[in-house]
Design a protein around this motif. Structure first.
Motif, PDB file in Angstrom:
ATOM      1  N   ASP A   1     -10.306   4.967   8.388  1.00 11.73           N
ATOM      2  CA  ASP A   1      -9.016   4.325   8.682  1.00 11.73           C
ATOM      3  C   ASP A   1      -8.790   4.094  10.183  1.00 11.73           C
ATOM      4  OD1 ASP A   1      -8.147   4.125   6.062  1.00 11.73           O
ATOM      5  OD2 ASP A   1      -6.949   5.946   6.122  1.00 11.73           O
TER       6      ASP A   1
ATOM      7  N   TYR B   1      -1.337  -2.090  11.606  1.00 12.01           N
ATOM      8  CA  TYR B   1      -1.905  -0.904  10.947  1.00 12.01           C
ATOM      9  C   TYR B   1      -1.598   0.356  11.752  1.00 12.01           C
ATOM     10  CZ  TYR B   1      -5.246   1.837   8.293  1.00 12.01           C
ATOM     11  OH  TYR B   1      -5.822   2.783   7.493  1.00 12.01           O
TER      12      TYR B   1
ATOM     13  N   ASP C   1      -8.202   5.014  -1.682  1.00 14.93           N
ATOM     14  CA  ASP C   1      -8.704   3.663  -1.395  1.00 14.93           C
ATOM     15  C   ASP C   1     -10.133   3.697  -0.858  1.00 14.93           C
ATOM     16  OD1 ASP C   1      -7.359   4.898   0.784  1.00 14.93           O
ATOM     17  OD2 ASP C   1      -7.246   3.006   1.861  1.00 14.93           O
TER      18      ASP C   1
ATOM     19  N   HIS D   1     -11.048  -0.601   6.830  1.00 12.23           N
ATOM     20  CA  HIS D   1     -10.162  -1.725   6.464  1.00 12.23           C
ATOM     21  C   HIS D   1     -10.315  -2.805   7.536  1.00 12.23           C
ATOM     22  CE1 HIS D   1      -7.813   0.512   3.453  1.00 12.23           C
ATOM     23  NE2 HIS D   1      -7.645   1.479   4.321  1.00 12.23           N
TER      24      HIS D   1
ATOM     25  N   HIS E   1      -5.154  -4.027   8.062  1.00 10.18           N
ATOM     26  CA  HIS E   1      -5.011  -4.585   6.719  1.00 10.18           C
ATOM     27  C   HIS E   1      -5.118  -6.107   6.805  1.00 10.18           C
ATOM     28  CE1 HIS E   1      -4.341  -0.958   4.547  1.00 10.18           C
ATOM     29  NE2 HIS E   1      -3.241  -0.634   5.160  1.00 10.18           N
TER      30      HIS E   1
ATOM     31  N   PHE F   1       0.853  -1.185   0.000  1.00 11.46           N
ATOM     32  CA  PHE F   1       0.000   0.000   0.000  1.00 11.46           C
ATOM     33  C   PHE F   1       0.888   1.233   0.000  1.00 11.46           C
ATOM     34  CE2 PHE F   1      -2.977   3.084   1.586  1.00 11.46           C
ATOM     35  CZ  PHE F   1      -4.176   2.665   1.043  1.00 11.46           C
TER      36      PHE F   1
ATOM     37  N   THR G   1      -5.838  -6.799   2.105  1.00 14.95           N
ATOM     38  CA  THR G   1      -6.597  -5.752   2.805  1.00 14.95           C
ATOM     39  C   THR G   1      -8.037  -5.761   2.309  1.00 14.95           C
ATOM     40  OG1 THR G   1      -6.582  -3.429   3.511  1.00 14.95           O
ATOM     41  CG2 THR G   1      -6.129  -3.838   1.176  1.00 14.95           C
TER      42      THR G   1
ATOM     43  N   LEU H   1       1.587  -5.676   2.715  1.00  9.72           N
ATOM     44  CA  LEU H   1       0.284  -6.227   3.103  1.00  9.72           C
ATOM     45  C   LEU H   1       0.352  -7.756   3.078  1.00  9.72           C
ATOM     46  CD1 LEU H   1      -2.047  -3.893   0.958  1.00  9.72           C
ATOM     47  CD2 LEU H   1      -1.362  -3.598   3.344  1.00  9.72           C
TER      48      LEU H   1
END
Ligand code: FEO
Length: 396
Positions: free
Chosen positions: A165, A192, A83, A223, A170, A23, A33, A29
């Protein structure tokens, strides 16, 4: 992923990106995710909360079609990063009557990043409420988790928090409430936090205090897992942002010909003998996320490097740069290094750590392979670290 009902009239309509390897070209990741978008059907209005990465627009649209959404009134944008917002233009194309509901700052970012006409926006202030008929969505501004425009929303009648977020992880999983093993959820969220949220500890403390005034029983981030037990993630965050430190020394290292590695292993053993935990990470082999996670609570960091062209090894310099940007709460730092003919590796690394409020313990520099006196110097460094840890009460 398929639509999942969270509560009556509230659905997950996002997408899972099982095989996304990285990412922002920075955050690895290993578990993939997800981009969690949510649909709320009110008695008079329908709102989509966030969208998905443009790679997955088709999944979002398919999910909305599955739910029979033929009219969308609002697309709430909690955060402008692509995203979550990158599919807004496609959604507006499919649902031309929809308005984008966001704050003034986020509106500016969205208009910078993607083609959305200004008359498509409705801007809200902190505390404003979006009326969906029998449901009401309250906006709560939470800047710097992790951009300056970030906000969350609270669905009052359903006691649900939509945090984008904030509190995310993820993890690609078809289980909307996360893997069965709670430790996997914890590790994913910590990973994260370490790489995305850690620089914003002070902001997060204030946001948690604000959130705790609300009555909610579910946190829906953008996420990873949805939390049916919000206390689990709130308590974890409270620990990570607190001043509590682990009695542990993180030693990220690179060794070109084995000398630095011998120093690292000797120091690690000397620390363990004094009752201090260690993490020895060869950063050429160990994913960056592991190092970042250790930075969350470790009291001390010792950067270990060979000299390269009169400075630190570039990989260690890069890590020091990143650690500086992440602003961990470590209280102590040192450097151990092996050199051939001289240079300025210590100044090089210290010059990269200007954000860290650390007490720097005398570095140990070794010419070539470590010898008896060098091992003694490493023992002395271990003793000094022990005394520092004792001074803050984290080792007996
Ligand atoms: Fe998941 Fe900051 O975007």
């Amino acid at each position: 992923m398929a639509v999942q009902k969270l509560k009556d009239d509230v659905y997950f309509v996002g997408a899972i990106h099982w095989d996304r390897p990285i990412f922002d070209e920075l955050v690895e990741l290993p578990k993939g995710t997800s981009y969690n978008a949510y649909l709320i059907k009110g008695s008079t209005k329908t709102a989509l909360l966030d969208t998905v990465d443009p790679d997955k627009t088709y999944e979002l649209i398919r999910n909305l079609e599955t739910l029979g959404v033929d009219k969308l009134d609002y697309v709430v944008a909690h955060h402008a990063e692509q995203d979550h917002s990158g599919s807004i233009p496609a959604i507006l194309e499919k649902y031309p009557e929809a308005k984008v509901v966001t704050n003034e700052k986020c509106k500016g970012f969205l208009m910078d990043l993607m083609p959305i006409a200004e008359d498509k926006f409705i801007t809200v202030k902190d505390g404003d409420i979006l009326d969906l008929g029998d449901k009401h969505l309250r906006f709560i501004f939470t800047p710097w988790v992790h951009w300056p425009e970030t906000m969350i929303s609270y669905l009052e009648e359903k006691k649900m928090l939509f945090t984008c977020d904030f509190f995310g992880s993820h993890i690609a999983t078809s289980r909307i409430f996360g893997p069965k093993d709670e430790m996997l959820i914890y590790e994913g969220a910590k990973h994260y936090y370490a790489e995305i949220m850690m620089p914003f500890r002070t902001h997060i403390k204030k946001h948690i205090a604000k959130i705790e005034e609300l009555d909610f029983d579910m946190i829906c981030p953008s996420h990873g897992s949805v939390y049916k037990n919000p206390k689990f993630i709130i308590d974890a965050y409270k620990d990570w942002v607190s001043d509590r430190l682990d009695n542990e020394v993180l030693i990220p290292y690179v060794s070109m010909h084995g000398s630095t590695k011998k120093m690292v292993e000797h120091l690690g053993d000397a620390l363990v003998e004094k009752g201090i935990d260690v993490k020895l990470f060869n950063i050429i082999e160990v994913p960056l996320g592991e190092v970042a996670m250790a930075l969350v609570n470790d009291a001390t960091v010792v950067f270990a490097t060979p000299f390269v062209l009169a400075g630190a090894h570039p990989s260690i310099a890069s890590l020091a740069y990143l650690a500086n940007a992440l602003r961990p709460k470590a209280k102590f730092a040192s450097i151990i290094a092996s050199y051939g003919w001289g240079g300025k590796a210590v100044d090089h690394i210290l010059g990269l750590l200007t954000n860290l409020k650390v007490d720097v313990i005398d570095p140990v520099l070794v010419k070539g392979e470590p010898k008896e006196n060098d091992y003694k110097a490493l023992d002395e460094l271990a003793q000094k670290i022990y005394e520092k840890h004792k001074s803050i009460g984290i080792v007996d």
